[in-house]
Design an enzyme around this catalytic site. Structure first.
Site, PDB file in Angstrom:
ATOM      1  N   LYS A   1     -13.263  38.334  34.621  1.00 48.83           N
ATOM      2  CA  LYS A   1     -14.655  38.496  35.052  1.00 48.83           C
ATOM      3  C   LYS A   1     -14.888  39.946  35.484  1.00 48.83           C
ATOM      4  O   LYS A   1     -15.927  40.539  35.190  1.00 48.83           O
ATOM      5  CB  LYS A   1     -14.973  37.526  36.200  1.00 48.83           C
ATOM      6  CG  LYS A   1     -15.043  36.068  35.748  1.00 48.83           C
ATOM      7  CD  LYS A   1     -15.033  35.099  36.925  1.00 48.83           C
ATOM      8  CE  LYS A   1     -14.758  33.675  36.453  1.00 48.83           C
ATOM      9  NZ  LYS A   1     -14.487  32.744  37.554  1.00 48.83           N
TER      10      LYS A   1
ATOM     11  N   GLN B   1     -13.957  30.727  43.624  1.00 42.37           N
ATOM     12  CA  GLN B   1     -13.059  30.450  42.505  1.00 42.37           C
ATOM     13  C   GLN B   1     -12.333  29.109  42.684  1.00 42.37           C
ATOM     14  O   GLN B   1     -11.757  28.835  43.741  1.00 42.37           O
ATOM     15  CB  GLN B   1     -12.033  31.595  42.392  1.00 42.37           C
ATOM     16  CG  GLN B   1     -11.120  31.506  41.201  1.00 42.37           C
ATOM     17  CD  GLN B   1     -11.847  31.712  39.865  1.00 42.37           C
ATOM     18  OE1 GLN B   1     -12.751  32.536  39.750  1.00 42.37           O
ATOM     19  NE2 GLN B   1     -11.476  30.936  38.864  1.00 42.37           N
TER      20      GLN B   1
ATOM     21  N   ASP C   1     -22.382  30.036  39.625  1.00 36.92           N
ATOM     22  CA  ASP C   1     -21.654  28.965  38.936  1.00 36.92           C
ATOM     23  C   ASP C   1     -22.504  27.696  38.817  1.00 36.92           C
ATOM     24  O   ASP C   1     -22.108  26.738  38.152  1.00 36.92           O
ATOM     25  CB  ASP C   1     -20.356  28.618  39.691  1.00 36.92           C
ATOM     26  CG  ASP C   1     -19.171  29.441  39.186  1.00 36.92           C
ATOM     27  OD1 ASP C   1     -19.251  29.945  38.048  1.00 36.92           O
ATOM     28  OD2 ASP C   1     -18.179  29.567  39.924  1.00 36.92           O
TER      29      ASP C   1
END
Ligand code: NDP
Length: 295
Positions: free
Chosen positions: A51, A95, A118
């Site tokens: 990322k 994460q 997300d």
């Protein structure tokens, strides 16, 4: 019999990167993404590196913030809220996976839904269910839509079977396709006569984490097959994902391509598009925050 068309995602991911880079170049301040990691799982660190690389390529800033493995729920929720409240961050990712003692649902709800790139906070999940246009959609589901749109594959009225019902991948992908007018069937590990269901679909989407599970018997001529799976072929998932060479999908690509009309490869299909979609969400998040300021 004609060979299946290969629905590759890399060139579309490059196009998205170029578009985002141009958009960011026109901004006074480049958007900044916080990626929060608990512990040191090498696999998570690798995804974070990917990322960061993509962010660098397009001119977005990515800050990797780490917490110790033994952080407790309350303390972690407070820290996540503080990070979300920082005005310099347009996007916040927690994460996954978190260590077993931490409740992800409670943590992600500490992130402002306008920064939840997300798309996993309760507000964004609700917006997706209600087909509200101002929500942030999980990147993998978004990648699937982008790929199908890129290849001009119609969705409205189509019979689509999704194998996999995880909150991160299967469910949001199913809802996105439903919102686009498809007739969606969701299958999972307890589904009976799975191959019957998969063969009946016009579009088959697979996200189960079982290497090469979907073979010839699960597909039918003319079908479009989207393979979301990323599996290691030799056990060393980490190195393979770095090199991108030896990963396999959930679909037995070589066998299935002889039957179906079109298929995504692994690697080079949905994978590269997922990271690109995440950064599309970062720009979208930025504009949602801007709109809320000028209201
Ligand atoms: P999960 O393990 O969370 O979920 C797997 C799902 O598949 C579950 O719903 C499970 O059913 C179902 N399943 C497992 N085995 C079978 C089977 N034999 N038959 C039918 N259904 C089965 O995985 P994720 O959803 O997180 O990930 C799925 C795959 O997608 C993985 O390979 C992962 O690496 C990949 N992935 C790829 C991304 C990308 O960018 N391309 C992004 C994220 C994930 P049940 O619910 O009944 O247990």
């Amino acid at each position: 019999m004609p060979e299946a068309k290969i629905l590759e995602g890399r060139s579309l991911a490059r196009q998205i990167a170029e578009k985002l880079k141009a958009e960011i170049a026109g901004l006074a301040v480049s958007p900044k993404l916080a990626i929060i990691q608990v512990g040191d799982r090498p696999e998570s660190s690798l995804y974070i590196e990917k990322k960061k690389e993509f962010g660098e390529k397009i001119g977005a800033e990515v800050e990797h913030i780490k917490f110790p493995e033994d952080i407790n729920q309350d303390c972690f929720e407070n820290e996540v809220k503080k990070i979300s409240d920082r005005p310099d961050f347009c996007g916040v990712i927690v994460q996954l996976p978190l260590p077993p003692g931490l409740n992800f649902g409670k943590v992600i709800d500490k992130v402002d839904f306008r920064k939840d790139v997300d798309g996993l906070s309760a507000i964004n999940v609700k917006k997706l269910w209600n087909n509200e246009p101002d929500g942030l959609i999980p990147a993998t589901a978004k990648a699937v839509l982008s790929l199908l749109d890129f290849y001009k594959i119609p969705l409205s009225g189509k019979r689509i079977t999704i194998v996999g019902r995880s909150a991160l991948v299967g469910k949001p992908t199913a809802v996105c396709l439903l919102n686009r007018g498809a007739t969606v069937t969701i299958a999972h590990s307890q589904t009976e006569n799975l191959s019957e269901l998969t063969r009946q679909a016009e579009i088959l989407v697979v996200a189960i984490g079982q290497p090469n599970f979907i073979g010839k018997d699960f597909v039918s001529p003319g079908q479009i097959v989207v393979d979301i799976g990323i599996n290691s072929s030799q056990g060393d998932k980490l190195q393979e994902e770095i090199s991108g060479k030896k990963t396999t999908g959930d679909v037995d690509f070589e066998a299935v391509r002889e039957v179906v009309g079109a298929i995504t490869p692994v690697p080079g299909g949905i994978g590269p598009l997922t990271v690109a979609s995440l950064f599309e969400n970062l720009l979208l998040a930025r504009s949602l925050q801007y709109k809320s300021l000028i209201k």
